[in-house]
Design an enzyme around this catalytic site. Structure first.
Site, PDB file in Angstrom:
ATOM      1  N   ASN A 191       2.728  -1.225 -17.534  1.00 57.77           N
ATOM      2  CA  ASN A 191       2.243  -2.421 -16.836  1.00 57.77           C
ATOM      3  C   ASN A 191       0.750  -2.328 -16.499  1.00 57.77           C
ATOM      4  OD1 ASN A 191       4.925  -3.165 -16.974  1.00 57.77           O
ATOM      5  ND2 ASN A 191       5.377  -2.404 -14.945  1.00 57.77           N
ATOM      6  N   TYR A 192       0.393  -2.880 -15.345  1.00 53.64           N
ATOM      7  CA  TYR A 192      -1.035  -3.019 -15.013  1.00 53.64           C
ATOM      8  C   TYR A 192      -1.439  -2.371 -13.690  1.00 53.64           C
ATOM      9  CZ  TYR A 192      -0.249  -6.412 -18.607  1.00 53.64           C
ATOM     10  OH  TYR A 192       0.134  -6.996 -19.781  1.00 53.64           O
ATOM     11  N   GLY A 193      -0.482  -1.766 -13.004  1.00 53.29           N
ATOM     12  CA  GLY A 193      -0.777  -1.258 -11.657  1.00 53.29           C
ATOM     13  C   GLY A 193      -1.711  -0.064 -11.659  1.00 53.29           C
ATOM     14  N   ASP A 194      -1.541   0.836 -12.619  1.00 52.37           N
ATOM     15  CA  ASP A 194      -2.374   2.048 -12.627  1.00 52.37           C
ATOM     16  C   ASP A 194      -3.844   1.643 -12.799  1.00 52.37           C
ATOM     17  OD1 ASP A 194       0.025   3.965 -12.954  1.00 52.37           O
ATOM     18  OD2 ASP A 194       0.246   2.545 -14.593  1.00 52.37           O
ATOM     19  N   GLY A 224       4.969  -4.241  -7.796  1.00 46.66           N
ATOM     20  CA  GLY A 224       4.188  -3.020  -7.995  1.00 46.66           C
ATOM     21  C   GLY A 224       3.409  -2.584  -6.772  1.00 46.66           C
ATOM     22  N   GLU A 225       2.108  -2.544  -6.910  1.00 47.81           N
ATOM     23  CA  GLU A 225       1.280  -1.963  -5.864  1.00 47.81           C
ATOM     24  C   GLU A 225       0.064  -2.841  -5.573  1.00 47.81           C
ATOM     25  OE1 GLU A 225      -0.830   2.319  -5.246  1.00 47.81           O
ATOM     26  OE2 GLU A 225       1.264   2.271  -5.761  1.00 47.81           O
ATOM     27  N   ASP A 226      -0.776  -3.046  -6.580  1.00 50.04           N
ATOM     28  CA  ASP A 226      -2.024  -3.761  -6.310  1.00 50.04           C
ATOM     29  C   ASP A 226      -1.774  -5.229  -5.957  1.00 50.04           C
ATOM     30  OD1 ASP A 226      -5.006  -3.798  -6.312  1.00 50.04           O
ATOM     31  OD2 ASP A 226      -4.623  -5.343  -7.798  1.00 50.04           O
ATOM     32  N   SER A 227      -0.908  -5.907  -6.705  1.00 49.26           N
ATOM     33  CA  SER A 227      -0.683  -7.333  -6.406  1.00 49.26           C
ATOM     34  C   SER A 227      -0.045  -7.485  -5.028  1.00 49.26           C
ATOM     35  CB  SER A 227       0.177  -7.996  -7.485  1.00 49.26           C
ATOM     36  OG  SER A 227       1.415  -7.373  -7.612  1.00 49.26           O
ATOM     37  N   TYR A 229       9.142  -8.398 -11.714  1.00 49.90           N
ATOM     38  CA  TYR A 229       9.826  -7.766 -12.840  1.00 49.90           C
ATOM     39  C   TYR A 229      11.000  -8.675 -13.210  1.00 49.90           C
ATOM     40  CZ  TYR A 229       7.046  -3.886 -11.082  1.00 49.90           C
ATOM     41  OH  TYR A 229       6.000  -3.110 -10.639  1.00 49.90           O
TER      42      TYR A 229
HETATM   43  O1  TRH Z   1       1.843  -4.264 -13.163  1.00 52.40           O
HETATM   44  P1  TRH Z   1       2.528  -3.597 -12.063  1.00 52.40           P
HETATM   45  O2  TRH Z   1       3.986  -3.646 -12.080  1.00 52.40           O
HETATM   46  O3  TRH Z   1       2.083  -2.131 -12.035  1.00 52.40           O
HETATM   47  C1  TRH Z   1       2.643  -0.947 -11.665  1.00 52.40           C
HETATM   48  C2  TRH Z   1       2.897  -0.042 -12.799  1.00 52.40           C
HETATM   49  O4  TRH Z   1       4.165  -0.316 -13.314  1.00 52.40           O
HETATM   50  C3  TRH Z   1       2.788   1.358 -12.360  1.00 52.40           C
HETATM   51  O5  TRH Z   1       3.199   2.273 -13.326  1.00 52.40           O
HETATM   52  C4  TRH Z   1       3.539   1.555 -11.076  1.00 52.40           C
HETATM   53  O6  TRH Z   1       3.286   2.808 -10.670  1.00 52.40           O
HETATM   54  C5  TRH Z   1       3.049   0.586 -10.052  1.00 52.40           C
HETATM   55  O7  TRH Z   1       3.238  -0.731 -10.512  1.00 52.40           O
HETATM   56  C6  TRH Z   1       3.699   0.742  -8.713  1.00 52.40           C
HETATM   57  O8  TRH Z   1       2.053  -4.224 -10.655  1.00 52.40           O
HETATM   58  P2  TRH Z   1       0.700  -4.183  -9.813  1.00 52.40           P
HETATM   59  O9  TRH Z   1       0.506  -2.846  -9.186  1.00 52.40           O
HETATM   60  O10 TRH Z   1       0.770  -5.292  -8.897  1.00 52.40           O
HETATM   61  O11 TRH Z   1      -0.454  -4.416 -10.859  1.00 52.40           O
HETATM   62  C7  TRH Z   1      -0.725  -5.617 -11.460  1.00 52.40           C
HETATM   63  C8  TRH Z   1      -2.217  -5.755 -11.655  1.00 52.40           C
HETATM   64  O12 TRH Z   1      -2.481  -6.791 -12.560  1.00 52.40           O
HETATM   65  C9  TRH Z   1      -2.955  -6.109 -10.376  1.00 52.40           C
HETATM   66  O13 TRH Z   1      -4.166  -5.399 -10.306  1.00 52.40           O
HETATM   67  C10 TRH Z   1      -3.257  -7.589 -10.523  1.00 52.40           C
HETATM   68  C11 TRH Z   1      -3.457  -7.673 -12.003  1.00 52.40           C
HETATM   69  N1  TRH Z   1      -3.295  -8.993 -12.601  1.00 52.40           N
HETATM   70  C12 TRH Z   1      -4.446  -9.661 -12.993  1.00 52.40           C
HETATM   71  O14 TRH Z   1      -5.551  -9.166 -12.784  1.00 52.40           O
HETATM   72  N2  TRH Z   1      -4.313 -10.884 -13.585  1.00 52.40           N
HETATM   73  C13 TRH Z   1      -3.112 -11.471 -13.779  1.00 52.40           C
HETATM   74  O15 TRH Z   1      -3.048 -12.590 -14.315  1.00 52.40           O
HETATM   75  C14 TRH Z   1      -1.941 -10.781 -13.347  1.00 52.40           C
HETATM   76  C15 TRH Z   1      -0.589 -11.446 -13.505  1.00 52.40           C
HETATM   77  C16 TRH Z   1      -2.076  -9.546 -12.771  1.00 52.40           C
END
Ligand code: TRH
Length: 381
Positions: A19-22, A278-281, A197
Site C-alpha cells: 500500500n502507501y502508508g510506509d 492504515g496510519e497516515d490517512s 481496505y
Molecule cells: O495505504 P495504507 O493502508 O498504508 C499502510 C501500509 O499498508 C503499511 O504497510 C502499514 O504498515 C500501514 O498502512 C499501517 O494507509 P495509510 O497509512 O493511510 O497511507 C495512505 C497514504 O496514501 C497516505 O499518506 C495518504 C496517501 N494518499 C494520497 O496521497 N492520495 C490519495 O488519493 C490517497 C487515496 C491516499
C-alpha cells in the site's frame, strides 16, 4: 519550541511493504523537515512506483532527484557507499544496508539512529519509547513510538489545523477544489470519503444509505473496496474507474482519482465524514475536525483490534458511556465486517454529539507536542 540546527543532515530509509502508508509517513516527515525546518533530507525509497502514486513529480526512472527540496534516492539492492547523515531514520524496522551501518560506526561525529515504529496508542509503548538499544559495532538505536502525547506524538505541520479551518470556512475554495476531482457536492447531501481496505459486509450498509432519509454522496478512490462495490453493483470491477458515478435512490457513488498528499488533506477537510485506514490517512483525518472511522490495518491473530480499542479509549474519553458504546460498536462492526446496518443507524442518531466531539478532538491535537519537536528534543538530549 525545540528545533534542529538548520541544515542538519538526515537520511530517511523507507521500504514499501504494501500500500502507501510506509512511503506516506516518510514523505510527510521528509516534507516537514525540509520545508519547515530547513533540514537537508535524503529519502531512500525502494519502490518509486508506489511513491509516484502519491507524489506525481517523482520520476521512476531516476536514481536521484530533487522534489520539494528533498533528495530522493532509489534504494536498490546494490548499495553505493555514502557518508552517513547526522540523523538516521529507519522507518518501520526496514533494516539499513550493512555498509551504511559500518559507515555510521566509523563516522567522526555523533549520529542519532532512530527506528520509527508503527503508530500505537497502547499504554505499553510509554515504557519503550525513546529507549536506546545497543547494536553491533557499539552503535545505539532509539525506538521511537508515534501515538500518545506521552510517547512520540503525531506528525503535524505548523498551523495545519488552522489551514483546515480556513479552508472549511471558504465554500468557494472547497467547491473549486472538488470540481478538480469532478465532484459537485449536492445541496443537503452528506458527503463521505471512503479510503478503506476491503469490506465484505459493505452491501448491507449501502442498502441502508440507499433507503435512508438523507441523500448520501460517497467518494471512493481505487482501493480493494472496489471489488466489494463491484459485487454489490453486479458489475465488473474494471468498470470502476475515476469519474464512474451511479445513483441508487438516495445514494450516489463516485469513483475519484488518486491525488497528492496535499490534496488528500484538503479532501478530508471538505467532506462530512471520513473513513480512513492504515496510519497516515488516519492521522490526517484527526486534523480535519470531522467524524471519522478508522479501518485499521488487519494483523494476524487480531492484534489490530487491541490497537483500535486503545485508540478509542483515548479518543472517546469524556463522552457519555452510552455514546461511547455506540461509536465503538460502529467502528468494530466495520473492522469486523459484520452488523454494519444496525450499528450505523444507532450511530447516526448520535451524530450531533459525535460532530462536536470530532471538533474538540482536532482542537486538542494543537496542544500535543508534534513528532518532529519530540525528535528534536531527543536529538538535543
Ligand atoms: O495505504 P495504507 O493502508 O498504508 C499502510 C501500509 O499498508 C503499511 O504497510 C502499514 O504498515 C500501514 O498502512 C499501517 O494507509 P495509510 O497509512 O493511510 O497511507 C495512505 C497514504 O496514501 C497516505 O499518506 C495518504 C496517501 N494518499 C494520497 O496521497 N492520495 C490519495 O488519493 C490517497 C487515496 C491516499
Amino acid at each position: 519550541m525545540v528545533k534542529f540546527p538548520p541544515h542538519t543532515q538526515w537520511d530517511v530509509f523507507c521500504k514499501v511493504i504494501d500500500n502507501y502508508g510506509d512511503i506516506g509517513v516518510c514523505w510527510r516527515l521528509a516534507r516537514q523537515l525540509a520545508n519547515e525546518q530547513q533540514q537537508y533530507v535524503r529519502l531512500w525509497v525502494d519502490d518509486l512506483k508506489a511513491f509516484k502514486e502519491i507524489c506525481p513529480h517523482v520520476n521512476t526512472n531516476l536514481n536521484k532527484q530533487l522534489v520539494e527540496n528533498i533528495f530522493i534516492y532509489h534504494w536498490q539492492a546494490h548499495w553505493q557507499p555514502v557518508s552517513p547523515a547526522d540523523i538516521v531514520i529507519e522507518s518501520f524496522a526496514c533494516n539499513l544496508p550493512d555498509d551504511y551501518i559500518q559507515a555510521m560506526s566509523q563516522a567522526n561525529k555523533t549520529i542519532l539512529w532512530v527506528n520509527l515504529e508503527y503508530l500505537t496508542y497502547e499504554r505499553w509503548s510509554v515504557d519503550f519509547h525513546a529507549i536506546p538499544s545497543l547494536q553491533s559495532l557499539n552503535l545505539k538505536k532509539y525506538f521511537f513510538f508515534p501515538g500518545l502525547p506521552e510517547t512520540g506524538g503525531l506528525i503535524r505541520e505548523h498551523a495545519i489545523i488552522e489551514q483546515a479551518i480556513t479552508f472549511q470556512n471558504d465554500p468557494i475554495a472547497q467547491q473549486q477544489f472538488l470540481s478538480q476531482l469532478h465532484v459537485t457536492k449536492k445541496p443537503n447531501s452528506f458527503l463521505l470519503f471512503i479510503f478503506s481496505y476491503a469490506n465484505q459486509a459493505i452491501g448491507e450498509w449501502l442498502d441502508t444509505l440507499k433507503h435512508g432519509e438523507h441523500a448520501y454522496q460517497l467518494l471512493i478512490p481505487q482501493t480493494p473496496l472496489l471489488k466489494n462495490l463491484a459485487d454489490y453493483l453486479h458489475i465488473d470491477v474494471n468498470t470502476l474507474i475515476p469519474d464512474y458515478t451511479v445513483q441508487l435512490k438516495n445514494l450516489t457513488l463516485q469513483i475519484i482519482p488518486f491525488i497528492t498528499q496535499v490534496d488528500f488533506d484538503k479532501l478530508l477537510w471538505c467532506t462530512d465524514y471520513n473513513i480512513i485506514r492504515g496510519e497516515d490517512s488516519f492521522i490526517r483525518a484527526q486534523y480535519a475536525g470531522k467524524p471519522m472511522l478508522w479501518h485499521i490495518y488487519p494483523q494476524r491473530e487480531k492484534t489490530h483490534l487491541m490497537k483500535l480499542e486503545a485508540f478509542l479509549e483515548h479518543y472517546l474519553d469524556g463522552l457519555p458511556s452510552s455514546v461511547q458504546l455506540i461509536i465503538k460498536n460502529w467502528w468494530f462492526a466495520w473492522n469486523n465486517q459484520e452488523n454494519l446496518a444496525e450499528s450505523w443507524l444507532a450511530y447516526c442518531e448520535q451524530i450531533s454529539i459525535i460532530k462536536e466531539q470530532a471538533k474538540k478532538w482536532t482542537e486538542k491535537q494543537k496542544t500535543v507536542t508534534d513528532l518532529i519537536t519530540k525528535l528534536a528534543k531527543l536529538y538535543k538530549n
